[in-house]
Write an enzyme that holds these catalytic residues in place. Structure first.
Site, mmCIF file in Angstrom:
data_model
loop_
_atom_site.group_PDB
_atom_site.id
_atom_site.type_symbol
_atom_site.label_atom_id
_atom_site.label_comp_id
_atom_site.label_asym_id
_atom_site.label_seq_id
_atom_site.Cartn_x
_atom_site.Cartn_y
_atom_site.Cartn_z
ATOM 1 N N GLU A 125 0.828 -1.201 0.000
ATOM 2 C CA GLU A 125 0.000 0.000 0.000
ATOM 3 C C GLU A 125 0.871 1.263 0.000
ATOM 4 O O GLU A 125 0.601 2.208 -0.746
ATOM 5 C CB GLU A 125 -0.941 -0.026 1.201
ATOM 6 C CG GLU A 125 -1.929 -1.190 1.125
ATOM 7 C CD GLU A 125 -3.252 -0.901 1.781
ATOM 8 O OE1 GLU A 125 -4.228 -0.639 1.041
ATOM 9 O OE2 GLU A 125 -3.322 -0.946 3.021
ATOM 10 N N GLU A 145 -4.847 -8.901 2.828
ATOM 11 C CA GLU A 145 -5.886 -8.567 3.799
ATOM 12 C C GLU A 145 -7.100 -9.489 3.741
ATOM 13 O O GLU A 145 -7.619 -9.915 4.781
ATOM 14 C CB GLU A 145 -6.325 -7.106 3.606
ATOM 15 C CG GLU A 145 -5.335 -6.093 4.165
ATOM 16 C CD GLU A 145 -4.136 -5.847 3.280
ATOM 17 O OE1 GLU A 145 -3.259 -5.042 3.654
ATOM 18 O OE2 GLU A 145 -4.062 -6.459 2.177
#
Length: 271
Positions: A125, A145
């Site tokens: 990210e 995730e």
């Protein structure tokens, strides 16, 4: 005024010429994001933009890893004495961690990522907030995730489909599988693959190429690329003129033309 970038126990900051080198420095945890690391990152980004002598930034990790994501246990640990000051910083600015991860902050100076080893979850990210990306052959990328019942809330569902083809973005987001450096290069997540252990060296070489250019022009070009993203072409081209024309009136533009005519390297003064 930006806070000085002195680093923290989990992050180091140093100058290499006109480049600010930021190192995630928690190798025993594969540079998992901790509160001291996030505070250090936040301050380093602001310091880089505030220091006119800094023309580029390199972000890397220590110990053969880039970043393995968020360390939820470390963030929840209230027993560490050093944690209180950092939690005070977060309480004062609840957006601090998003700025640190480049979700809610875009540095004015070009940012080059030098990736070795794992660059997963929060690491991938943060990567999406950088401008140029170099990785060692053994680097591993991925957004894990969904495998843990979580959401990649660091911006990946928005930014990733804008940076790579949507089918590849959705595959990465929905499968949660790891990607090799070769795969990341193929889908456009990174720009260069180099031998393991040399990503930082290549990133610094790239930074030197940027540093040799006129800083006002470099920063205006970067701003134009991001500011025009998502606009229709006529609106984007109009905004490009707003960004670009003032550069031609700078003393650095005149110096560039003069140096070319005199067959010498230009000396740019950010003017």
């Amino acid at each position: 005024m930006a806070a000085p970038a002195h680093g923290t126990e989990h992050l180091t900051v140093r100058r290499a010429g006109a480049t600010l080198v930021i190192t995630l420095d928690r190798p025993e945890a594969r540079n998992a994001l901790s509160l001291p690391m996030l505070v250090g990152l936040h301050d380093a980004w602001l310091a880089a933009d505030a220091d006119e002598a800094v023309r580029s930034v390199v972000l890397t990790g220590a110990g053969g890893a880039f970043c393995s994501g968020m360390d939820l246990k470390a963030l929840a640990d209230r027993g560490r004495p050093a944690g209180d000051a950092y939690r005070d910083r977060l309480a004062a600015d609840p957006d601090l961690h998003w700025k640190a991860m480049l979700r809610h902050h875009r540095p004015r100076k070009p940012v080059i990522a030098a990736v070795e080893g794992p660059c997963v979850a929060g690491g991938t990210e943060i990567l999406q907030g950088t401008d140029i990306r170099v990785a060692g052959r053994g680097a591993v990328f991925g957004l894990f995730e969904v495998r843990r019942g979580l959401f990649p809330i660091g911006g990946s569902t928005v930014r990733l489909p804008r940076q790579i083809p949507r089918t590849h973005a959705l595959e990465m987001l929905l499968t949660g599988r790891p990607y090799t450096a070769a795969e990341a290069l193929r889908i456009g997540l990174i720009g260069q693959v180099v031998p393991d252990g040399t990503a930082l060296e290549r990133a610094l070489e790239t930074a030197e190429l940027i540093n040799a250019n006129a800083p006002l022009a470099v920063e205006a070009v970067k701003a134009s690329v991001y500011d025009t993203a998502g606009l229709d072409e006529p609106e984007a081209l109009a905004l490009e003129l707003e960004r670009g024309w003032p550069v031609f009136a700078t003393a650095d533009a005149k110096e560039g033309a003069r140096a070319f005519a005199e067959k010498r390297p230009p000396v740019f003064r950010r003017a």
